[in-house]
Design a protein around this motif. Structure first.
Motif, PDB file in Angstrom:
ATOM      1  N   THR A  19       0.838  -1.200   0.000  1.00  0.00           N
ATOM      2  CA  THR A  19       0.000   0.000   0.000  1.00  0.00           C
ATOM      3  C   THR A  19       0.877   1.255   0.000  1.00  0.00           C
ATOM      4  OG1 THR A  19      -1.777  -1.135   1.171  1.00  0.00           O
ATOM      5  CG2 THR A  19      -1.782   1.273   1.274  1.00  0.00           C
ATOM      6  N   GLN A  20       1.907   1.261   0.847  1.00  0.00           N
ATOM      7  CA  GLN A  20       2.803   2.405   0.908  1.00  0.00           C
ATOM      8  C   GLN A  20       3.533   2.611  -0.413  1.00  0.00           C
ATOM      9  OE1 GLN A  20       2.914   4.687   3.447  1.00  0.00           O
ATOM     10  NE2 GLN A  20       1.155   3.468   4.049  1.00  0.00           N
ATOM     11  N   LEU A  21       3.938   1.521  -1.060  1.00  0.00           N
ATOM     12  CA  LEU A  21       4.567   1.627  -2.376  1.00  0.00           C
ATOM     13  C   LEU A  21       3.610   2.264  -3.377  1.00  0.00           C
ATOM     14  CD1 LEU A  21       6.526  -1.732  -2.735  1.00  0.00           C
ATOM     15  CD2 LEU A  21       7.479   0.568  -2.953  1.00  0.00           C
ATOM     16  N   GLY A  22       2.350   1.889  -3.318  1.00  0.00           N
ATOM     17  CA  GLY A  22       1.353   2.474  -4.209  1.00  0.00           C
ATOM     18  C   GLY A  22       1.190   3.974  -3.984  1.00  0.00           C
ATOM     19  N   ILE A  23       1.192   4.376  -2.717  1.00  0.00           N
ATOM     20  CA  ILE A  23       1.064   5.798  -2.388  1.00  0.00           C
ATOM     21  C   ILE A  23       2.275   6.575  -2.887  1.00  0.00           C
ATOM     22  CG2 ILE A  23       1.046   7.450  -0.456  1.00  0.00           C
ATOM     23  CD1 ILE A  23      -0.689   5.332   1.060  1.00  0.00           C
ATOM     24  N   VAL A  24       3.464   6.029  -2.656  1.00  0.00           N
ATOM     25  CA  VAL A  24       4.689   6.698  -3.104  1.00  0.00           C
ATOM     26  C   VAL A  24       4.711   6.787  -4.631  1.00  0.00           C
ATOM     27  CG1 VAL A  24       7.211   6.469  -3.234  1.00  0.00           C
ATOM     28  CG2 VAL A  24       6.045   6.182  -1.046  1.00  0.00           C
ATOM     29  N   ASP A  25       4.313   5.702  -5.308  1.00  0.00           N
ATOM     30  CA  ASP A  25       4.274   5.725  -6.777  1.00  0.00           C
ATOM     31  C   ASP A  25       3.315   6.806  -7.282  1.00  0.00           C
ATOM     32  OD1 ASP A  25       6.151   3.726  -7.076  1.00  0.00           O
ATOM     33  OD2 ASP A  25       4.659   2.130  -7.329  1.00  0.00           O
ATOM     34  N   LYS A  26       2.168   6.930  -6.631  1.00  0.00           N
ATOM     35  CA  LYS A  26       1.187   7.944  -7.019  1.00  0.00           C
ATOM     36  C   LYS A  26       1.761   9.351  -6.825  1.00  0.00           C
ATOM     37  CE  LYS A  26      -3.489   9.461  -5.856  1.00  0.00           C
ATOM     38  NZ  LYS A  26      -4.642   9.247  -4.968  1.00  0.00           N
ATOM     39  N   ASN A  27       2.454   9.572  -5.700  1.00  0.00           N
ATOM     40  CA  ASN A  27       3.064  10.874  -5.438  1.00  0.00           C
ATOM     41  C   ASN A  27       4.182  11.187  -6.427  1.00  0.00           C
ATOM     42  OD1 ASN A  27       1.351  11.476  -3.319  1.00  0.00           O
ATOM     43  ND2 ASN A  27       2.716  10.645  -1.771  1.00  0.00           N
ATOM     44  N   ILE A  28       4.971  10.183  -6.763  1.00  0.00           N
ATOM     45  CA  ILE A  28       6.046  10.383  -7.747  1.00  0.00           C
ATOM     46  C   ILE A  28       5.453  10.773  -9.095  1.00  0.00           C
ATOM     47  CG2 ILE A  28       7.773   9.132  -9.132  1.00  0.00           C
ATOM     48  CD1 ILE A  28       8.591   7.679  -6.535  1.00  0.00           C
ATOM     49  N   LYS A  29       4.399  10.083  -9.490  1.00  0.00           N
ATOM     50  CA  LYS A  29       3.743  10.394 -10.771  1.00  0.00           C
ATOM     51  C   LYS A  29       3.214  11.831 -10.763  1.00  0.00           C
ATOM     52  CE  LYS A  29       0.080   8.637 -13.774  1.00  0.00           C
ATOM     53  NZ  LYS A  29      -0.978   7.636 -13.926  1.00  0.00           N
ATOM     54  N   HIS A  30       2.600  12.210  -9.658  1.00  0.00           N
ATOM     55  CA  HIS A  30       2.062  13.575  -9.526  1.00  0.00           C
ATOM     56  C   HIS A  30       3.180  14.610  -9.619  1.00  0.00           C
ATOM     57  CE1 HIS A  30      -0.261  16.979  -8.069  1.00  0.00           C
ATOM     58  NE2 HIS A  30       0.667  17.167  -7.138  1.00  0.00           N
ATOM     59  N   LEU A  31       4.285  14.365  -8.914  1.00  0.00           N
ATOM     60  CA  LEU A  31       5.391  15.328  -8.942  1.00  0.00           C
ATOM     61  C   LEU A  31       6.015  15.431 -10.329  1.00  0.00           C
ATOM     62  CD1 LEU A  31       7.140  14.697  -5.518  1.00  0.00           C
ATOM     63  CD2 LEU A  31       6.125  16.836  -6.310  1.00  0.00           C
ATOM     64  N   LYS A  32       6.144  14.332 -11.022  1.00  0.00           N
ATOM     65  CA  LYS A  32       6.703  14.371 -12.374  1.00  0.00           C
ATOM     66  C   LYS A  32       5.813  15.204 -13.296  1.00  0.00           C
ATOM     67  CE  LYS A  32       9.504  10.204 -12.306  1.00  0.00           C
ATOM     68  NZ  LYS A  32       9.708   8.853 -12.841  1.00  0.00           N
ATOM     69  N   LYS A  33       4.492  15.054 -13.146  1.00  0.00           N
ATOM     70  CA  LYS A  33       3.569  15.865 -13.945  1.00  0.00           C
ATOM     71  C   LYS A  33       3.697  17.340 -13.579  1.00  0.00           C
ATOM     72  CE  LYS A  33      -0.095  12.506 -14.866  1.00  0.00           C
ATOM     73  NZ  LYS A  33      -1.502  12.175 -14.573  1.00  0.00           N
ATOM     74  N   ARG A  34       3.818  17.632 -12.276  1.00  0.00           N
ATOM     75  CA  ARG A  34       3.936  19.014 -11.828  1.00  0.00           C
ATOM     76  C   ARG A  34       5.219  19.648 -12.376  1.00  0.00           C
ATOM     77  NH1 ARG A  34       4.729  20.076  -5.641  1.00  0.00           N
ATOM     78  NH2 ARG A  34       2.597  19.324  -5.499  1.00  0.00           N
ATOM     79  N   ILE A  35       6.321  18.923 -12.289  1.00  0.00           N
ATOM     80  CA  ILE A  35       7.599  19.439 -12.783  1.00  0.00           C
ATOM     81  C   ILE A  35       7.520  19.684 -14.288  1.00  0.00           C
ATOM     82  CG2 ILE A  35      10.021  18.797 -13.184  1.00  0.00           C
ATOM     83  CD1 ILE A  35       9.894  17.434 -10.362  1.00  0.00           C
ATOM     84  N   ALA A  36       6.940  18.743 -15.021  1.00  0.00           N
ATOM     85  CA  ALA A  36       6.806  18.915 -16.474  1.00  0.00           C
ATOM     86  C   ALA A  36       5.950  20.138 -16.794  1.00  0.00           C
ATOM     87  CB  ALA A  36       6.203  17.659 -17.094  1.00  0.00           C
ATOM     88  N   LYS A  37       4.881  20.332 -16.046  1.00  0.00           N
ATOM     89  CA  LYS A  37       4.007  21.481 -16.261  1.00  0.00           C
ATOM     90  C   LYS A  37       4.748  22.788 -15.979  1.00  0.00           C
ATOM     91  CE  LYS A  37      -0.334  23.520 -14.702  1.00  0.00           C
ATOM     92  NZ  LYS A  37      -1.442  23.424 -13.746  1.00  0.00           N
ATOM     93  N   LEU A  38       5.497  22.825 -14.889  1.00  0.00           N
ATOM     94  CA  LEU A  38       6.258  24.038 -14.556  1.00  0.00           C
ATOM     95  C   LEU A  38       7.312  24.336 -15.613  1.00  0.00           C
ATOM     96  CD1 LEU A  38       6.704  23.521 -10.712  1.00  0.00           C
ATOM     97  CD2 LEU A  38       5.381  25.342 -11.823  1.00  0.00           C
ATOM     98  N   LEU A  39       7.994  23.310 -16.075  1.00  0.00           N
ATOM     99  CA  LEU A  39       9.018  23.519 -17.105  1.00  0.00           C
ATOM    100  C   LEU A  39       8.395  23.966 -18.427  1.00  0.00           C
ATOM    101  CD1 LEU A  39      11.399  20.518 -16.349  1.00  0.00           C
ATOM    102  CD2 LEU A  39      11.847  22.952 -15.954  1.00  0.00           C
ATOM    103  N   ASN A  40       7.271  23.374 -18.796  1.00  0.00           N
ATOM    104  CA  ASN A  40       6.581  23.788 -20.027  1.00  0.00           C
ATOM    105  C   ASN A  40       6.109  25.233 -19.933  1.00  0.00           C
ATOM    106  OD1 ASN A  40       6.948  21.382 -21.378  1.00  0.00           O
ATOM    107  ND2 ASN A  40       5.010  20.517 -20.671  1.00  0.00           N
ATOM    108  N   GLU A  41       5.614  25.599 -18.776  1.00  0.00           N
ATOM    109  CA  GLU A  41       5.160  26.984 -18.582  1.00  0.00           C
ATOM    110  C   GLU A  41       6.346  27.950 -18.677  1.00  0.00           C
ATOM    111  OE1 GLU A  41       3.121  29.491 -15.007  1.00  0.00           O
ATOM    112  OE2 GLU A  41       2.350  27.471 -15.390  1.00  0.00           O
TER     113      GLU A  41
END
Length: 182
Positions: A19-41
């Motif tokens: 379960t914890q691995l799933g939560i961490v994976d979800k957070n990593i995915k979210h952060l990667k999207k956020r970083i990509a969005k910030l860089l694109n902006e």
């Protein structure tokens, strides 16, 4: 028995680690999207042509003394650091999860293997199922044969093959690929 209690404890800890691995994976995915969005902006803003000849407006709009830009840069830096921390945390959780699965092999008591046989049918996680099969094979748990036989027709080929190998190990002969099975 004590083996059943130990097996229950290990299964509970394994489930929590998964379960914890799933939560961490979800957070990593979210952060990667956020970083990509910030860089694109930032790229989009960098390509925007300057519209003013005023030195002050130009400095403010393109980064000098711009609190909004500084905040965006800081947010990007913090997101990247958070991602780095989460990736280290994920590697540690993965190692813990693997160690938990490996600890199952020491649960050879009949009550423990009965419990694991029951859990095999209840759990959807492929890695966990394969580890249970390794435990049942290592301890040659004859009592698990009736529960495993129907799994020779499992939808997932990896599970079918692992069940076949487990049953071969339990009975002490190579069952091979059976015609009409799978």
């Amino acid at each position: 028995g004590i083996g059943s209690s130990a097996a229950r404890g290990v299964v509970k800890v394994e489930s929590h680690a998964r379960t914890q691995l799933g939560i961490v994976d979800k957070n990593i995915k979210h952060l990667k999207k956020r970083i990509a969005k910030l860089l694109n902006e930032a790229r989009r803003k960098a390509k925007t042509p300057k519209k003013s000849n005023s030195y002050e407006k130009e400095d403010y709009a393109y980064g000098k003394n711009n609190p909004l830009l500084e905040r965006a840069q800081r947010f990007l830096e913090l997101s990247e650091k958070n991602l780095e921390i989460l990736e280290v945390q994920r590697a540690r959780l993965e190692a813990l999860h693997d160690a938990i699965l490996q600890s199952l092999i020491h649960l050879g008591d009949r009550s423990a293997t009965l419990y694991l046989t029951q859990r095999f049918n209840d759990v959807d996680d492929l890695t966990f199922r394969l580890m249970i099969l390794r435990v049942l094979a290592a301890h040659r748990t004859v009592h698990s044969i009736p529960k495993l036989l129907p799994k020779l027709r499992h939808a997932v080929e990896t599970v079918r093959d692992a069940v076949r190998r487990t049953l071969s190990r339990i009975v002490g002969s190579d069952l091979g690929a059976q015609p009409g099975v799978g």
